[in-house]
Design a protein around this motif. Structure first.
Motif, mmCIF file in Angstrom:
data_model
loop_
_atom_site.group_PDB
_atom_site.id
_atom_site.type_symbol
_atom_site.label_atom_id
_atom_site.label_comp_id
_atom_site.label_asym_id
_atom_site.label_seq_id
_atom_site.Cartn_x
_atom_site.Cartn_y
_atom_site.Cartn_z
ATOM 1 N N PRO A 316 0.836 -1.214 0.000
ATOM 2 C CA PRO A 316 0.000 0.000 0.000
ATOM 3 C C PRO A 316 0.869 1.262 0.000
ATOM 4 N N GLY A 317 0.526 2.206 -0.841
ATOM 5 C CA GLY A 317 1.313 3.430 -0.956
ATOM 6 C C GLY A 317 2.412 3.350 -1.982
ATOM 7 N N GLY A 318 2.690 2.141 -2.490
ATOM 8 C CA GLY A 318 3.697 1.982 -3.521
ATOM 9 C C GLY A 318 5.114 2.046 -2.980
ATOM 10 N N VAL A 319 6.073 2.303 -3.871
ATOM 11 C CA VAL A 319 7.488 2.380 -3.511
ATOM 12 C C VAL A 319 8.044 3.714 -3.997
ATOM 13 N N TRP A 320 9.140 4.129 -3.369
ATOM 14 C CA TRP A 320 9.783 5.375 -3.776
ATOM 15 C C TRP A 320 10.361 5.233 -5.182
ATOM 16 N N GLN A 321 10.205 6.295 -5.955
ATOM 17 C CA GLN A 321 10.690 6.289 -7.325
ATOM 18 C C GLN A 321 12.042 6.986 -7.484
ATOM 19 N N ASP A 328 19.334 19.983 -1.974
ATOM 20 C CA ASP A 328 19.992 20.627 -3.113
ATOM 21 C C ASP A 328 21.365 21.207 -2.749
ATOM 22 N N LYS A 329 21.553 21.518 -1.484
ATOM 23 C CA LYS A 329 22.824 22.106 -1.050
ATOM 24 C C LYS A 329 23.818 21.053 -0.572
ATOM 25 N N GLY A 330 23.416 19.789 -0.632
ATOM 26 C CA GLY A 330 24.320 18.726 -0.214
ATOM 27 C C GLY A 330 24.234 18.372 1.244
ATOM 28 N N ASN A 331 23.264 18.950 1.953
ATOM 29 C CA ASN A 331 23.094 18.640 3.368
ATOM 30 C C ASN A 331 22.199 17.412 3.536
ATOM 31 N N PRO A 332 22.485 16.552 4.523
ATOM 32 C CA PRO A 332 21.629 15.375 4.744
ATOM 33 C C PRO A 332 20.203 15.790 5.107
ATOM 34 N N VAL A 333 19.228 15.068 4.558
ATOM 35 C CA VAL A 333 17.820 15.354 4.840
ATOM 36 C C VAL A 333 17.394 14.611 6.092
ATOM 37 N N ASP A 334 16.277 15.057 6.669
ATOM 38 C CA ASP A 334 15.797 14.445 7.914
ATOM 39 C C ASP A 334 15.242 13.035 7.694
ATOM 40 N N ASN A 335 14.539 12.820 6.575
ATOM 41 C CA ASN A 335 13.922 11.511 6.295
ATOM 42 C C ASN A 335 14.415 10.979 4.944
ATOM 43 N N PRO A 336 15.614 10.470 4.905
ATOM 44 C CA PRO A 336 16.129 9.960 3.627
ATOM 45 C C PRO A 336 15.412 8.670 3.212
ATOM 46 N N HIS A 337 15.414 8.399 1.927
ATOM 47 C CA HIS A 337 14.839 7.141 1.423
ATOM 48 C C HIS A 337 15.563 6.725 0.151
ATOM 49 N N SER A 338 15.416 5.464 -0.190
ATOM 50 C CA SER A 338 16.079 4.906 -1.368
ATOM 51 C C SER A 338 15.033 4.455 -2.379
ATOM 52 N N VAL A 339 15.415 4.470 -3.655
ATOM 53 C CA VAL A 339 14.502 4.073 -4.719
ATOM 54 C C VAL A 339 14.128 2.600 -4.567
ATOM 55 N N GLY A 340 12.848 2.289 -4.804
ATOM 56 C CA GLY A 340 12.366 0.913 -4.747
ATOM 57 C C GLY A 340 11.931 0.448 -3.385
ATOM 58 N N THR A 341 12.143 1.262 -2.335
ATOM 59 C CA THR A 341 11.706 0.868 -0.995
ATOM 60 C C THR A 341 10.270 1.312 -0.764
ATOM 61 N N ALA A 342 9.581 0.614 0.141
ATOM 62 C CA ALA A 342 8.167 0.872 0.374
ATOM 63 C C ALA A 342 7.969 2.207 1.081
ATOM 64 N N VAL A 343 7.049 2.990 0.576
ATOM 65 C CA VAL A 343 6.721 4.273 1.202
ATOM 66 C C VAL A 343 6.135 4.050 2.586
ATOM 67 N N MET A 344 5.323 3.000 2.719
ATOM 68 C CA MET A 344 4.659 2.719 3.986
ATOM 69 C C MET A 344 5.662 2.409 5.094
ATOM 70 N N SER A 345 6.811 1.823 4.743
ATOM 71 C CA SER A 345 7.807 1.485 5.765
ATOM 72 C C SER A 345 8.433 2.727 6.384
ATOM 73 N N TYR A 346 8.402 3.867 5.677
ATOM 74 C CA TYR A 346 8.928 5.123 6.210
ATOM 75 C C TYR A 346 7.853 5.906 6.951
ATOM 76 N N LYS A 347 6.640 5.870 6.411
ATOM 77 C CA LYS A 347 5.573 6.672 6.986
ATOM 78 C C LYS A 347 4.925 5.994 8.188
ATOM 79 N N GLN A 348 4.664 4.702 8.082
ATOM 80 C CA GLN A 348 4.009 3.956 9.164
ATOM 81 C C GLN A 348 4.740 2.621 9.348
ATOM 82 N N PRO A 349 5.887 2.640 9.956
ATOM 83 C CA PRO A 349 6.701 1.416 10.067
ATOM 84 C C PRO A 349 6.019 0.302 10.858
#
Length: 476
Positions: A316-321, A328-349
């Protein structure tokens, strides 16, 4: 001289024929004794030279019985070409030629039927009634040949000649097919209508495969003519073989009620003496039951495994594309994710973990059933089937839980939607639990009854009604 005679036959030159006979009176005798397969009469009959044929027959009528290399008489050739007058002359000179068969096993009448020579058919049917009853090597009548080669006009002419001879109209070939069977198999609409409306053909005759004409239609490849043919057949009472009741014509052989009762009592006594002969019949029902259950389990397990596998690939929710690890400035983001991983695992683990747990259980239990069924292990017993059915209940139940988790994940956070979703979930789960309880209790009752019967605490099921009761029902 013989070449000149053949040339005269080719041209139909009567004058040349007379000159040759006057010049050599034995010229026709030499033609009879020659090794050439075709006589002048064969050639003249095939080409339709009526006058030449008459002249030849006036000198040597025995030419009418000569055969060519294919076993055909001049009558065969004239019939094939449709020369009715020549056919008449040849049949009058040598009536026996009407019964001669060529190498295909056909008489001149058969050849005319195949070629659709209506006038020849009428003439031969009038001159030689016996030839109309001749059969081919396959047991076919001339009517079979007309229908087989779609010769409606020839069929009409012969039907008029036969009149009310229904036995001949319903004659069966070596495959048990009547002319109606053949017409339906070839889907000849006009011939079928003619047979049904103008002849006494039996619409419910059975062929060697115990099929009626309607059965043949239903078993054939479907096309636009089928509906019209079926309507025509049913309008005259056509039935399938299973609906055709056999009629006993020999009334002397029909047993009386006394004989029926005596035979049943004798059969019952024999079955009591030979109890072992009934064991295979008693074992047939469980075998069929096990076979049906195994087939059903295989189909349902395959379907559940497919659904669970697809759910794991597309949660449900699909996977990250895309990959998102820095901004954009090269600083680490608060909620990083990788392509092909489930969106639901980040939003509602937590919910994602439950989703994967129940989905995996459904997938593995379904595969375990498939593995047991194809493993070749000796599991052809009822208790093994019950175990597999319990595993199937687990697979279905976990798949239901997976469904509700997915439904909750895909629903918006609006309060009214959450309330409605909660009500739907509660009612659905309650209904499902009630159904599971009913199934569980029912199977427990069946298992307890089976155990009690096995150890003799209750009376086993009776396989059949007593003979006395059956006879009493017949008397009533």
């Amino acid at each position: 001289m013989e070449k000149k005679l053949l040339d005269a036959a080719m041209e139909g030159n009567i004058t040349m024929l007379k000159d040759l006979i006057q010049e050599d009176p034995l010229v026709l005798d030499r033609a009879l004794a020659s090794c050439v397969s075709e006589t002048p009469l064969h050639i003249a009959s095939m080409l339709g030279h009526l006058g030449f044929v008459k002249e030849l027959l006036s000198h040597r009528p025995e030419l009418a019985s000569e055969l060519d290399s294919r076993g055909s008489t001049p009558l065969h050739l004239a019939a094939a070409k449709g020369h009715a007058e020549i056919v008449k002359e040849l049949a009058l000179v040598d009536p026996a030629a009407c019964m001669v068969r060529n190498e295909d096993g056909w008489t001149a009448l058969h050849v005319a039927a195949v070629k659709g020579r209506v006038k020849v058919l009428s003439e031969l049917a009038r001159v030689s009634t016996e030839s109309t009853r001749a059969l081919t090597d396959r047991g076919e009548t001339v009517l079979h040949l007309c229908v087989g080669h779609n010769r409606l006009e020839g069929l009409k002419a012969l039907a008029d000649a036969f009149g009310k001879d229904d036995d001949f109209l319903n004659w069966k070939d070596f495959d048990g097919n009547t002319i109606l069977h053949i017409a339906v198999a070839k889907k000849q609409v006009e011939i079928i209508k003619f047979l049904l409306t103008s002849t006494g053909v039996n619409v419910n005759a059975l062929n060697a495969n115990s099929s009626t004409a309607l059965d043949i239609l239903m078993q054939s490849l479907r096309d636009l003519r089928d509906m019209e043919i079926e309507d025509s057949l049913r309008s005259v009472g056509a039935k399938s073989a299973k609906d055709v009741q056999p009629i006993v014509h020999d009334w002397a052989r029909v047993p009386t009620r006394h004989h029926q009762i005596s035979r049943r009592l004798g059969s019952a006594a024999l079955s009591l003496k030979e109890g072992d002969s009934m064991k295979p019949a008693a074992q047939k029902k469980p075998s069929d039951w096990l076979g049906r259950k195994r087939s059903s389990l295989m189909v349902v397990a395959s379907l559940l495994a497919t659904v669970a596998f697809q759910s794991a690939l597309t949660p449900p929710g699909g996977v990250w594309q895309d990959d998102l690890k820095v901004d954009d400035k090269g600083n680490p983001v608060d909620n990083p994710h990788s392509v092909g991983t489930a969106v639901m695992s980040y939003k509602q683990p937590k919910e994602y973990g439950l989703f994967m747990i129940f989905n995996t259980i459904a997938f593995l239990t379904s595969l375990s059933i498939i593995l047991l069924l194809v493993s070749g292990l000796p599991i052809n017993r009822r208790r093994w089937v019950w175990i597999q059915m319990v595993i199937m209940w687990v697979a279905i139940s976990t798949l239901v839980i997976t469904y509700f988790i997915s439904l909750r994940q895909m629903s918006p956070d609006a309060s009214n939607v959450k309330k409605m979703l909660r009500e739907v979930t509660e009612k659905s789960v309650l209904t499902w639990l009630c159904l599971m309880v009913v199934v569980f209790v029912g199977n427990c009752v069946r298992m307890n009854l089976w155990v009690l019967r096995k150890y003799g605490y209750i009376k086993p099921k009776e396989e059949s009604a007593p003979i006395d009761d059956e006879l009493e029902e017949e008397e009533n």
